[in-house]
Design an enzyme around this catalytic site. Structure first.
Site: not given
Ligand code: NAD
Length: 298
Positions: A65, A169
């Site tokens: 999330l 992290k």
């Molecule tokens: P994103 O915004 O693409 O995905 C998050 C998802 O969570 C969304 O699809 C959203 O609809 C869903 N969501 C939010 N609230 C919700 C709920 N109550 N119930 C169900 N679904 C819900 O973000 P992301 O890029 O996939 O990143 C996710 C996590 O991973 C973050 O904490 C980010 O910091 C971390 N992260 C991201 C990357 C990257 O390269 N994108 C790399 C490492 C870590």
């Protein structure tokens, strides 16, 4: 067959859930976005209409999330009341250490095993199942956590007890934010000096300036492996997410009394980028700010 509830199917979670399917697990997927659920179903997951439905009968619950408040809410209102007590709970989101410890405590008091297991590697690694996981959990649970994460991972390292995965992290991403800005500045200077970007890339990649932001995730389009810079900085790791992580690092540094001046500067640069309206672009798009050519991002 191991039954996994996967909550949060965004840029990262979508690819990670698909890897669990490839790994032979039965995945019940939920996201607030219908499009994200549809994509997961296309990859072989079952659609669950709610978090409560997804966690029903689950052996493992994985969350991916956006931030701490999302994780606290989903755990408090949906996972802890509905998941079987035998389920292993793993949060892979990047959140503040305090939230991770609070959720761990709440889960433990409710009789669950919990791990914070944030990832490093970006969307390409999520799709390929080559993420690095840094884990905060009780020692006795680590083997189980590692085995569960296997279809999504290149390496899984236990950082320590609950919250230690998030601490690792935050430190890692502060370093990433700083190194990305440094890489962007170097490309911008090379351009002003009349040095071809591909020449600079080849030389620095083999010299002491080498780093992940340069070699694996080049912010300059057209050099190195395919990265978000090659698709006008769409997808990848959003600048807004990097800003979130840099804020977490500064908050943690203030509380712990650590001196992190470059981390503070990186936060200020990403805050400006956010203010200019580019939070949704990949974090490497800060290249165009430092190059003085934001028009390219429109
Ligand atoms: P994103 O915004 O693409 O995905 C998050 C998802 O969570 C969304 O699809 C959203 O609809 C869903 N969501 C939010 N609230 C919700 C709920 N109550 N119930 C169900 N679904 C819900 O973000 P992301 O890029 O996939 O990143 C996710 C996590 O991973 C973050 O904490 C980010 O910091 C971390 N992260 C991201 C990357 C990257 O390269 N994108 C790399 C490492 C870590």
């Amino acid at each position: 067959m191991t039954r996994i509830a996967f909550i949060g199917l965004g840029n990262m979670g979508g690819g990670m859930a698909a890897r669990q399917v490839v790994g032979g697990r039965e995945v019940y997927a939920f996201d607030l976005s219908e499009a994200a659920v549809k994509k997961a179903v296309g990859a072989g997951a079952h659609a669950a209409g709610s978090v409560a439905k997804a966690v029903e009968g689950a052996d493992v619950v994985i969350t991916m999330l956006p931030a701490g408040p999302n994780v606290r809410k989903v755990y408090d209102e949906h996972i802890l009341p509905h998941a079987p007590k035998s389920a292993l709970l793993i949060d892979c989101s990047t959140i503040d250490v305090e939230s991770a410890r609070a959720v761990a405590k709440q889960a433990k008091e409710a009789g669950f095993r919990f791990a914070d297991a944030p990832v490093s590697g970006g969307t390409a690694a999520a799709d390929a199942g080559t993420l690095a996981f840094m884990v905060g959990c009780e020692e006795k649970d680590f083997a189980n956590v590692e085995e569960t994460l296997k279809p999504m991972s290149r390496v899984t390292i236990r950082a320590g007890d609950h919250g230690a995965g998030q601490a690792a992290k935050i430190c890692n991403n502060m370093l990433l934010g700083i190194s990305m800005i440094g890489t962007c500045e170097a490309f911008a200077l090379a351009e002003r000096l009349g040095l071809a970007a591909d020449r600079f890339f080849e030389i620095a990649s083999k010299s002491s300036g080498q780093c992940w932001s340069l070699t694996t995730y080049s912010p300059w389009p057209g050099v190195g492996p395919q990265t978000p810079s090659d698709r006008n900085y769409e997808g990848g790791f959003a600048a807004g997410m990097m800003l979130k992580d840099l804020k977490l690092a500064q908050e943690a540094a203030a509380k712990a009394g650590a001196t992190t001046p470059l981390g503070a500067q990186a936060e200020a640069i990403y805050a400006l980028f956010d203010r200019l309206g580019f939070a949704g672009k990949d974090f490497s798009a800060v290249q165009q700010l430092l190059r003085g050519d934001l028009a390219r991002l429109k």
